[in-house]
Design an enzyme around this catalytic site. Sequence first.
Site, PDB file in Angstrom:
ATOM      1  CE  LYS A 180      21.204  41.159  32.668  1.00 23.89           C
ATOM      2  NZ  LYS A 180      20.958  40.648  34.004  1.00 23.89           N
ATOM      3  CE  LYS A 248      27.654  41.049  38.846  1.00 23.53           C
ATOM      4  NZ  LYS A 248      26.907  40.312  37.949  1.00 23.53           N
TER       5      LYS A 248
END
Length: 305
Positions: A180, A248
Amino acid sequence: MSDQNEPARPRVGMVGLGAMGLGMARSLRAAGYDVGVHDLRPETAADFARDGGTAFGTCGELAAAVDVLVGVVVNAAQVEAVLFGAEGAADRLRPGSVFVMCSTVDPGWSAALEGRLSERGVLYLDAPISGGAVRAAAGELTMMTSGSAEAYSLADPVLEAMSSTVYRLGGRAGLGSKVKIVNQLLAGVHIAAAAEAMALGIKAGVPAEALYEVITHSAGNSWMFENRMAHVLDGDYTPLSAVDIFVKDLGLVLDAARPERFPLPLAATAHQMFLQASASGLGAEDDSAVIKIFPGVDLPEPVEA
């Protein structure tokens, strides 16, 4: 009467009913699951439950009622709160149950979480997701998963109900999150590059609609250009994935590369672009709003209803 040899369907809970989690919960309900839900906004959980399912007041109450608990929250800090905060889930999940973690987090943190839950007899799947809110609602997500065979054995039917593709990447947590991280590197860079290209074309006097039409039928197109620059054409920056998400996520990408002494010049530049957008007050807008950092560009106005 059901076949006595047919395995019982696991009881499922969903924590986090944002754009992704709500779609995933609806997909599970459409697949025949009686889904328990919890969200920090009680009205959101209650709205979901009106059409089938059960709203729970705390993560712990939900955890005690399910075999598979799926967490779809923003970051590791929120996962910590779900599991180990006041009235959290970790101490209420029964031994042998599974926690499925779908957030984008540091792979090392995810690997450590597997051990922390194992001490309580709870199984764990590292299971980040990709696909966006539309595919979540259709049960067509991509899931990048890793974990033990025991965890898969219980959670597999739940994963299949929420996704079109479940990648099983290995027998230990952390591998799903590593993949990811690579995906988010590409996603963030592609959005930033798409915004830069669209801004340049508009600044040079090319009509935005014509530019979009040509690029989406040319070799320079990408899925992110086609998807995100459509938001720019509409002048609609309602957040499906916010600027601050990529602040983030690209931060996590850079953090993951640092111990490897691996240079990431494109990811670092994209991260700075999203940081600039966030510092300009755009953090809660759709990530396509990164285009607003370029000066002197007359962006399309919102389409009148």
